[in-house]
Design an enzyme around this catalytic site. Structure first.
Site, PDB file in Angstrom:
ATOM      1  N   LYS A 129      65.630 -48.105  31.277  1.00  0.00           N
ATOM      2  CA  LYS A 129      65.425 -49.017  30.156  1.00  0.00           C
ATOM      3  C   LYS A 129      64.115 -48.733  29.410  1.00  0.00           C
ATOM      4  O   LYS A 129      63.943 -49.195  28.293  1.00  0.00           O
ATOM      5  CB  LYS A 129      65.468 -50.471  30.634  1.00  0.00           C
ATOM      6  CG  LYS A 129      66.877 -50.918  31.018  1.00  0.00           C
ATOM      7  CD  LYS A 129      66.930 -52.390  31.391  1.00  0.00           C
ATOM      8  CE  LYS A 129      68.341 -52.852  31.689  1.00  0.00           C
ATOM      9  NZ  LYS A 129      68.853 -52.323  32.977  1.00  0.00           N
TER      10      LYS A 129
HETATM   11  C1  LIG Z   1      70.298 -52.135  33.297  1.00  0.00           C
HETATM   12  C2  LIG Z   1      70.590 -51.229  34.441  1.00  0.00           C
HETATM   13  C3  LIG Z   1      71.860 -50.623  34.623  1.00  0.00           C
HETATM   14  C4  LIG Z   1      73.022 -50.937  33.723  1.00  0.00           C
HETATM   15  O1  LIG Z   1      72.912 -50.346  32.457  1.00  0.00           O
HETATM   16  P1  LIG Z   1      73.880 -50.807  31.280  1.00  0.00           P
HETATM   17  O2  LIG Z   1      73.439 -50.061  30.089  1.00  0.00           O
HETATM   18  O3  LIG Z   1      73.684 -52.298  31.141  1.00  0.00           O
HETATM   19  O4  LIG Z   1      75.272 -50.482  31.696  1.00  0.00           O
HETATM   20  C5  LIG Z   1      72.014 -49.730  35.656  1.00  0.00           C
HETATM   21  N1  LIG Z   1      71.014 -49.454  36.518  1.00  0.00           N
HETATM   22  C6  LIG Z   1      69.792 -50.018  36.390  1.00  0.00           C
HETATM   23  C7  LIG Z   1      68.743 -49.680  37.382  1.00  0.00           C
HETATM   24  C8  LIG Z   1      69.533 -50.921  35.357  1.00  0.00           C
HETATM   25  O5  LIG Z   1      68.321 -51.489  35.252  1.00  0.00           O
END
Ligand SMILES: *Cc1c(COP(=O)(O)O)cnc(C)c1O
Length: 456
Positions: A129
């Site tokens: 993210k």
């Molecule tokens: C947010 C997150 C996901 C999921 O990602 P999306 O784009 O919402 O499908 C997977 N793994 C981790 C560690 C995350 O923080």
């Protein structure tokens, strides 16, 4: 939610008139509702609750793919971001955006024969993210240039989003971030990752649960009087400024893949499906990915859809891959839109698998034992999906799974499953040395409103 409720419509109407040569973004709920980049980014969600999508998707020229193997991550990103945003941003803005975002690497690591891990956890908060949050903060501050009012980003978090957004927006001029989180409901490590920063990051520890935080943020967006006084926005994962830049590391992974003569399967551990959607965006831009694997925990709404059921939101179920505990995957309509709303095509290009906690823990042990590679619970789900796909499709394919977080972020689970005491990376240890700064907030919108009004 009407347009008038959230922002001054006249400004945007003029802007949109002037910007008819620029990229338009339409709402997945209504293709005729179109806005320019600034409105799409500042609003996040369309007034009809649809997701914004670029009205056309540029296809990268053959020369780009020929040059790709010799390009750096940044050079590649200038081209891709230029193709996507070049109608609205000039070259130096594109470069500034990319340079701000890509301050860490995304290595492709061989785990075993034909299976590679794309490690997306080398950023400031050790999760993928960080890419979207950094890009989003920089783009917002660019779009707000010349605007007298500061923009206030409101975030309700159960942990991970708060840390990525706080670190992404830290010290970004013209932007104040207000984070609401439920007291005692986020891990100490997560809490320290956003409460120790200070400066333009303000943390409110709410006497309630995550849903209370979310409700207060929503109420603030709907508060007409408040919105006349200040510019409020959100930086959640449906914002195009967080979503689109995630396509970059798919290109980067492909150009570093040694076996280019084979077909390519990419497995994405998914919750809200923004990350997978960004992979499809890259594929639509010409990247030769043959199949996507949608890997989830038991929150399997999308795998169920891919196996022929209707898309149906459900209450979320708690798992050890808790950042993917999503019962209503908000980016689903983006996946459909990318395939021209053709459900059959989506089911052909994306294969779905889901796994329970026992499967996940078992494979974490197995991979650790056989290869020495430590998976976090989310990456483990991605690995499992890929393995299942490859088992059925033989030797034609080489596979990449996305490792979305450093295992240290989920230390308690990883330690328990693997029976180890995982060494935390220095960056995480640094956060633990900081001093927590958070104001207590009663579970009451009036108190939140007062905080916002007095903050200027
Ligand atoms: C947010 C997150 C996901 C999921 O990602 P999306 O784009 O919402 O499908 C997977 N793994 C981790 C560690 C995350 O923080």
């Amino acid at each position: 939610m009407t347009e008038e409720l959230m922002f001054r419509p006249l400004e945007f109407k003029i802007l949109n008139l002037l910007s008819s040569f620029y990229m338009r973004y339409y709402s997945t709920n209504n293709p005729n509702h179109q806005v320019g980049l600034k409105e799409a980014v500042i609003k996040g969600l369309a007034p009809d609750q649809g997701l914004y999508m670029p009205e056309h998707i540029p296809v990268m020229p053959a020369s780009f793919f020929e040059d790709l193997p010799t390009m750096t991550f940044q050079e590649m990103a200038y081209e891709v971001i230029g193709a996507l945003f070049g109608e609205d941003l000039n070259l130096s803005q594109v470069k500034a955006l990319v340079d701000h975002t890509l301050v860490f690497d995304a290595p492709l690591v061989k785990v075993e024969e034909g299976v590679y891990s794309l490690e997306l956890f080398h950023g400031p908060t050790l999760a993928f993210k960080d890419f979207g949050a950094r890009f989003c903060s920089k783009l917002m501050s660019m779009l707000m240039e010349g605007e007298e009012r500061k923009v206030r980003v409101l975030v309700a978090t159960s942990g991970d989003t708060g840390s990525a957004v706080a670190n992404g927006f830290y010290k970004v001029p013209g932007v104040e971030v207000i984070i609401l989180y439920p007291k005692g409901k986020v891990s100490a490590l997560q809490e320290m990752q956003f409460t120790t920063l200070g400066e333009n990051i303000h943390c409110l520890e709410v006497d309630g649960v995550f849903d209370d935080c979310q409700r207060m943020v929503k109420e603030a967006f709907l508060d007409q009087e408040l919105n006349e006084k200040m510019l409020l926005t959100s930086a959640n994962s449906i914002n195009i400024a967080r979503w689109i830049p995630q396509c970059l590391y798919y290109f980067y992974a492909w150009c570093r893949l040694p076996e280019k003569d084979k077909k390519l399967a990419v497995s994405v551990p998914s919750g809200n499906f923004g990350n997978l959607g960004a992979g499809i965006l890259a594929e639509r831009m010409g990247l030769p990915i043959d199949v996507f694997v949608a890997s989830t925990n038991v929150n399997k709404i999308v795998p169920d859809f891919l196996h022929g059921l209707n898309f149906k939101a459900k209450p979320s179920i708690a798992t050890i891959s808790n950042s993917m505990d999503v019962g209503n995957p908000s980016n689903f309509y983006r996946l459909l839109a990318l395939y021209g709303n053709d459900e059959a095509l989506l089911r052909k290009k994306v294969k779905g698998f889901f796994f329970d906690d026992e499967d996940t823990a078992k494979v974490m042990k197995k991979v650790q034992c056989e290869t020495g590679y430590t998976l976090d619970p989310h990456g483990a789900v991605g690995y499992l999906g890929l393995r299942n796909f490859l088992r059925m499709n033989g030797d034609d394919y080489v596979g990449i799974f996305l490792e979305t977080a450093h295992p240290g972020k989920f230390k308690s689970v990883v330690d328990k499953v693997l029976g180890i005491d995982l060494e935390l990376p220095d960056r995480l240890k640094e956060f633990m040395k900081g001093k927590k700064k958070a104001a207590a907030l009663p579970n009451d919108y009036g108190a939140f409103r007062e905080f916002l009004s007095s903050a200027n």
